[in-house]
Design an enzyme around this catalytic site. Structure first.
Site, PDB file in Angstrom:
ATOM      1  N   ARG A 134       0.826  -1.209   0.000  1.00  0.00           N
ATOM      2  CA  ARG A 134       0.000   0.000   0.000  1.00  0.00           C
ATOM      3  C   ARG A 134       0.861   1.261   0.000  1.00  0.00           C
ATOM      4  O   ARG A 134       0.564   2.225  -0.709  1.00  0.00           O
ATOM      5  CB  ARG A 134      -0.950  -0.027   1.199  1.00  0.00           C
ATOM      6  CG  ARG A 134      -2.097  -0.997   0.995  1.00  0.00           C
ATOM      7  CD  ARG A 134      -2.958  -1.212   2.221  1.00  0.00           C
ATOM      8  NE  ARG A 134      -4.084  -2.079   1.877  1.00  0.00           N
ATOM      9  CZ  ARG A 134      -4.977  -2.525   2.744  1.00  0.00           C
ATOM     10  NH1 ARG A 134      -4.881  -2.186   4.025  1.00  0.00           N
ATOM     11  NH2 ARG A 134      -5.964  -3.303   2.344  1.00  0.00           N
ATOM     12  N   GLN A 136      -9.304   2.259   2.065  1.00  0.00           N
ATOM     13  CA  GLN A 136      -8.291   2.974   2.851  1.00  0.00           C
ATOM     14  C   GLN A 136      -8.953   3.999   3.774  1.00  0.00           C
ATOM     15  O   GLN A 136      -8.549   4.172   4.931  1.00  0.00           O
ATOM     16  CB  GLN A 136      -7.300   3.681   1.928  1.00  0.00           C
ATOM     17  CG  GLN A 136      -6.589   2.785   0.936  1.00  0.00           C
ATOM     18  CD  GLN A 136      -5.928   1.596   1.581  1.00  0.00           C
ATOM     19  OE1 GLN A 136      -5.175   1.730   2.546  1.00  0.00           O
ATOM     20  NE2 GLN A 136      -6.206   0.411   1.063  1.00  0.00           N
ATOM     21  N   TYR A 152      -6.147  -1.023  -6.843  1.00  0.00           N
ATOM     22  CA  TYR A 152      -5.568  -2.246  -6.280  1.00  0.00           C
ATOM     23  C   TYR A 152      -4.873  -2.003  -4.941  1.00  0.00           C
ATOM     24  O   TYR A 152      -4.689  -0.881  -4.518  1.00  0.00           O
ATOM     25  CB  TYR A 152      -4.690  -2.987  -7.274  1.00  0.00           C
ATOM     26  CG  TYR A 152      -3.434  -2.383  -7.843  1.00  0.00           C
ATOM     27  CD1 TYR A 152      -2.865  -1.202  -7.397  1.00  0.00           C
ATOM     28  CD2 TYR A 152      -2.783  -3.064  -8.883  1.00  0.00           C
ATOM     29  CE1 TYR A 152      -1.693  -0.711  -7.950  1.00  0.00           C
ATOM     30  CE2 TYR A 152      -1.610  -2.581  -9.443  1.00  0.00           C
ATOM     31  CZ  TYR A 152      -1.062  -1.407  -8.970  1.00  0.00           C
ATOM     32  OH  TYR A 152       0.094  -0.933  -9.523  1.00  0.00           O
ATOM     33  N   GLU A 153      -4.559  -3.123  -4.286  1.00  0.00           N
ATOM     34  CA  GLU A 153      -4.028  -3.122  -2.915  1.00  0.00           C
ATOM     35  C   GLU A 153      -4.988  -2.454  -1.931  1.00  0.00           C
ATOM     36  O   GLU A 153      -4.574  -1.773  -0.998  1.00  0.00           O
ATOM     37  CB  GLU A 153      -2.647  -2.455  -2.856  1.00  0.00           C
ATOM     38  CG  GLU A 153      -1.602  -3.115  -3.713  1.00  0.00           C
ATOM     39  CD  GLU A 153      -1.495  -4.613  -3.487  1.00  0.00           C
ATOM     40  OE1 GLU A 153      -1.816  -5.081  -2.376  1.00  0.00           O
ATOM     41  OE2 GLU A 153      -1.111  -5.325  -4.427  1.00  0.00           O
ATOM     42  N   GLY A 154      -6.273  -2.680  -2.132  1.00  0.00           N
ATOM     43  CA  GLY A 154      -7.300  -2.081  -1.287  1.00  0.00           C
ATOM     44  C   GLY A 154      -7.738  -0.766  -1.891  1.00  0.00           C
ATOM     45  O   GLY A 154      -6.956   0.183  -1.958  1.00  0.00           O
TER      46      GLY A 154
END
Length: 526
Positions: A286, A421, A414-416
């Site tokens: 992230r 977040q 992507y990556e959350g």
């Protein structure tokens, strides 16, 4: 006008004080050594990575007879990456790395991501795999796998997502069955696996979330496994690429559907604790994705500045027209703010590890969702402005501005996703101390530049609402407000360290900081 490398050096040496941090930890790193690493990374990015950027986009990754082929020039380029020792820059010395600070790796990552986001995504993920295994592998596993990953001879992936389990990993179905030899066999399908299959290295280590027999439903029943593409005896493991996604951007990066059909694997960490272990890789990723956002903004800015300084209309170059100058100034300000905010987060990680600082650990946790979301949103906006500066030429692919926008657009997803977040910020990070640390950061921002006061006060006023029932509704706008205030403070610190940034500071405080007030008020409105 300063370059990205100039600003990274300024940030590392004079703003986050990496020489002082490393000296306090008993591992001194001189300012001239920091500058030398950044300058060499900048040279490598410009001379080796960047020239093939559009070629990779047009060629893309290809699936041929079950094998994935990366763009042709990636193979020798990756060889240069490995030969230069870049993969092991911040990896533990015990496993063959150089043990340098994470903040320095962050700077290298930005420069290389700006040069080619698709290519750099591969070593980014490998670095995340190293991070995870360094903390959760057994000594035997670490001895067998980490030297290969640290050297870049192997690459690493993170295999989480499934067709029915995207952001909600509690719905994960991949399963692990015990084998007589004490290992495990993995069965299931994973999707959206970046660099899941390729021809740059002989082997890839897949880090896979799956369920043990009888595991409880939900996220608490998930375990973590490592499955190599090639087994120690040279046999191909029972893991294959079932297809490549056809994407909007990052065409050079193969995004794979991975099929596990009894793949041999080893358990990493404790049973049913896989998600907690995977967060070590996810949190590193992230922060890195936030840096990707900065890199795309930086590439868009550099291209737009060059174009605007040479494109003549009405008897003068277009950078002399007020609206074009406004767009360039905004791109310059948000890119600098994101760059320094990402370095601040990376330096917090270094302080937490090198100085064993709980306060730095808490600061890192709070900054991570802000860096990931705010920096990637600003990267997309800068890329869009870059297209606008180029005008009709920007809308055509040959100029390259459109590719930056296409590539940058994945980073908020992507990556959350950035919405996740924001939820992480208001439902996990703020409640840990009732918003006390965020209030401290806001107060620090005002000390740097008193002009930030009204915006900081409005954000602070929104904290109780975010801790209440309305927090999830206003979360995204609240995170955005935090980013504008903290970004303003970073630009003000840059101007204090180097007067060359005074104009950018003034533009940020005058034109951009009011967005924090609007965002905070919108967050409170629910």
């Amino acid at each position: 006008m300063t370059t990205a490398a100039d600003d990274l050096i300024l940030g590392l040496i004079r703003i986050v004080d990496l020489p002082g941090l490393t000296a306090a930890a008993g591992q001194p790193l001189a300012a001239e050594d920091i500058e030398a690493v950044v300058r060499e990374a900048d040279r490598f990015a410009r001379e080796a990575i960047a020239p093939g950027w559009q070629t990779a986009d047009r060629a893309g990754a290809r699936l041929e007879n079950g094998l994935v082929r990366a763009p042709e020039h990636y193979l020798p380029l990756y060889g240069q990456w490995v030969e230069g020792g870049w993969q092991g820059l911040a990896a533990p010395e015990a496993h063959g790395g150089q043990g340098l600070p994470h903040a320095l790796w962050s700077a290298v990552l930005e420069l290389c991501s700006a040069a080619d986001m698709s290519f750099t995504l591969c070593p980014l993920l490998t670095a995340g795999a190293v991070e995870l295994l360094a903390h959760h592998a057994t000594p035997d596993q670490a001895e067998r796998w980490l030297p290969e990953l640290v050297a870049g001879r192997w690459t690493g992936t993170m295999c989480l997502t499934e067709p029915q389990a995207g952001s909600d990993l509690s719905r994960l179905r991949a399963r692990a069955e015990p084998a007589p030899d004490g290992s495990w066999r993995l069965f299931g399908q994973k999707i959206f696996i970046s660099w899941g299959e390729h021809d740059l290295t002989e082997n890839t280590l897949h880090l896979v979330l799956a369920r043990l027999p009888g595991a409880e439903a939900g996220s608490r029943g998930i375990s973590l496994f490592a499955a190599p593409r090639l087994l120690p005896d040279g046999r191909r493991n029972a893991v294959s690429c079932g297809g490549l996604e056809h994407k909007m951007g990052i065409h050079g990066s193969p995004t794979c559907i991975m099929l596990f059909d009894g793949a041999e694997a080893e358990l990493i960490g404790a049973p049913h604790r896989g998600l907690q272990a995977m967060f070590a890789m996810m949190n590193a990723a992230r922060l890195a994705v936030g840096v990707q956002g900065v890199g795309q903004g930086a590439r868009a800015l550099a291209m737009a500045e060059t174009f605007a300084a040479t494109r003549e209309q009405g008897g003068k170059t277009i950078d002399q027209y007020p609206d074009v100058a406004r767009m360039l100034a905004e791109m310059r300000a948000t890119t600098l703010a994101g760059r320094l905010l990402a370095l601040e987060a990376a330096a917090s990680l270094d302080r937490a590890r090198l100085l064993k600082s709980p306060e730095a650990e808490a600061r890192l946790a709070l900054l991570t969702p802000i860096v990931k979301a705010w920096c990637t949103d600003r990267g997309v906006e800068a890329a869009s402005l870059g297209v606008q500066v180029h005008g009709g030429m920007g809308f055509c692919e040959d100029a390259g501005a459109a590719q930056i926008l296409r590539d940058a657009r994945i980073a908020p997803i992507y990556e959350g996703t950035n919405g996740i977040q924001a939820l992480d910020l208001v439902t996990r990070k703020l409640p840990r101390d009732g918003g006390a640390l965020l209030r401290t950061l806001l107060a620090e921002a005002v000390l740097v530049a008193p002009a930030i006061g009204q915006a900081a006060a409005t954000v602070e006023q929104a904290i109780p609402a975010m801790l209440g029932a309305g927090g999830p509704v206003g979360a995204s706008r609240f995170l955005d407000a935090c980013g504008w205030v903290l970004g303003a403070a970073m630009v003000a610190r840059a101007a204090a360290a180097d007067p060359a940034h005074a104009a950018t500071r003034d533009i940020f405080l005058r034109r951009l900081l009011p967005r924090a007030i609007a965002a905070a008020e919108e967050a409170m409105a629910g």
